[in-house]
Design a protein around this motif. Structure first.
Motif, PDB file in Angstrom:
ATOM      1  N   ILE A 173     -39.223 -23.015  10.119  1.00  0.00           N
ATOM      2  CA  ILE A 173     -37.884 -23.465  10.494  1.00  0.00           C
ATOM      3  C   ILE A 173     -36.822 -22.598   9.826  1.00  0.00           C
ATOM      4  O   ILE A 173     -35.828 -22.206  10.461  1.00  0.00           O
ATOM      5  N   SER A 179     -33.440 -21.669  16.600  1.00  0.00           N
ATOM      6  CA  SER A 179     -34.443 -22.196  17.516  1.00  0.00           C
ATOM      7  C   SER A 179     -34.697 -23.669  17.212  1.00  0.00           C
ATOM      8  O   SER A 179     -34.734 -24.519  18.116  1.00  0.00           O
ATOM      9  N   PHE A 180     -34.842 -23.975  15.929  1.00  0.00           N
ATOM     10  CA  PHE A 180     -35.095 -25.365  15.520  1.00  0.00           C
ATOM     11  C   PHE A 180     -33.921 -26.271  15.872  1.00  0.00           C
ATOM     12  O   PHE A 180     -34.111 -27.335  16.475  1.00  0.00           O
ATOM     13  N   ILE A 206     -40.704 -22.926  18.396  1.00  0.00           N
ATOM     14  CA  ILE A 206     -40.091 -22.473  17.146  1.00  0.00           C
ATOM     15  C   ILE A 206     -40.780 -21.228  16.611  1.00  0.00           C
ATOM     16  O   ILE A 206     -40.127 -20.327  16.084  1.00  0.00           O
ATOM     17  N   ASP A 209     -39.289 -18.369  18.248  1.00  0.00           N
ATOM     18  CA  ASP A 209     -37.842 -18.287  18.073  1.00  0.00           C
ATOM     19  C   ASP A 209     -37.099 -18.433  19.402  1.00  0.00           C
ATOM     20  O   ASP A 209     -36.072 -17.785  19.637  1.00  0.00           O
TER      21      ASP A 209
END
Length: 328
Positions: A173, A179-180, A206, A209
């Motif tokens: 993360i 992305s998260f 994730i 990405d």
């Protein structure tokens, strides 16, 4: 939220809690807001901005693993009974006898524990999306939960837990924060059907990405606040909400709570998020019809974050419900 209204308290268990507190005007109750994952007290800024000027007292803690509160890595720190006592310690420090509790996501789980153990401290409960959660009195089997939700909903509603429970979840993360964030706060609630509730899809999103787009219900400034919080503190501690459940941290405590205590004894407002595929409308209605006593329902066309996505509707529903709530 005015930074000058934040305080710090070391509770009886030894953890520091950072919390926002604005006292009520005469005749008004204090509202206790409990946030979920992966956010912090700022999650409620739209409700604070709306309700504080109306004279309501406001108490909004950063829960463990969030904001400027403590970041314990020991999963035992996330025992629900322990965190419920932490909240009572804050109430006692501020001299608050009773509050209206409002929760979202894991904040609703903690609010449920407060209802079970300390119902006399509450004038009412506001459940935002996720409803009251009764104690789990058997071993929590994630695979069995996936099978159950597949049968009930047509998809494995706990699939994203597999990523959150990975040893490298936090580092992944931190490597791909946008992305998260864009997955957890989806611009389109249907993104969760593709990337949260199907096995392997959260990891794929994730790890690669994949950026799904900036949420339209957030300003650039609001998104920046969440991003700064994430990259500054990470989620290693707060991921323990998930580890605690799969490790049965609460099981012994849960077995000590008699079922007659599960009933929600004070009035509730249930905000139903019509587009949330995890905290589903069906779950909210079924659970509150079983355990609630006096329940008012309001539906909003939102995904998992109704208090952000439909802030005006949620604020209006809260204000209307609060006006009719006995505060004696």
């Amino acid at each position: 939220m005015d930074p000058k209204l934040y305080k710090d308290l070391v509770v009886g268990r030894g953890y520091n809690y950072h919390y926002y507190h604005s006292p009520p005007a005469s005749g008004k109750p204090t509202l206790l807001f409990l946030h979920g994952f992966p956010t912090f007290s700022y999650d409620w800024h739209k409700q604070v901005a709306f309700l504080q000027p109306q004279g309501y007292g406001i108490l909004v803690p950063d829960l463990l693993g969030a904001g400027e509160s403590a970041y314990p890595l020991d999963v035992q720190a996330f025992r629900l009974n322990g965190m419920a006592q932490d909240i009572l310690d804050i109430l006692a420090a501020e001299g608050i006898a009773k509050v209206v509790g409002i929760g979202h996501d894991w904040g609703s789980v903690l609010l449920s524990r407060l209802s079970l153990l300390y119902s006399e401290k509450f004038l009412g409960f506001g459940w935002i999306g996720l409803c009251f959660m009764e104690p789990i009195t058997v071993h929590f089997d994630l695979d069995a939960a996936m099978v159950y939700t597949k049968q009930l909903l047509g998809y494995e509603g706990y699939s994203y837990w597999e990523f959150f429970l990975r040893e490298d979840a936090n580092s992944t993360i931190m490597k791909n924060p946008d992305s998260f964030l864009q997955l957890l706060y989806p611009n389109n609630p249907d993104h969760w059907l593709d990337h949260m509730v199907l096995p392997g899809t959260t990891s794929k999103c994730i790890d690669s990405d994949l950026k799904l787009g900036h949420p339209s219900y957030m300003t650039e400034e609001e998104y920046a606040v969440l991003r700064k919080e994430l990259v500054t503190h990470g989620l290693q501690s707060s991921l323990n909400w998930y580890h605690a459940q799969v490790q049965d941290v609460d099981l012994e405590d849960n077995l000590q709570i008699p079922e007659e205590q599960w009933t929600v004894r004070v009035p509730s407002l249930q905000i139903i998020a019509l587009k949330d595929c995890i905290c589903t409308p069906q779950r909210a209605r079924t659970t509150m019809e079983k355990w609630g006593t006096v329940v008012e329902y309001r539906e909003v066309p939102a995904g998992h974050w109704p208090h952000l996505e439909c802030a005006e509707e949620v604020n209006a529903a809260l204000a209307s419900w609060l006006k009719g709530l006995p505060i004696a």
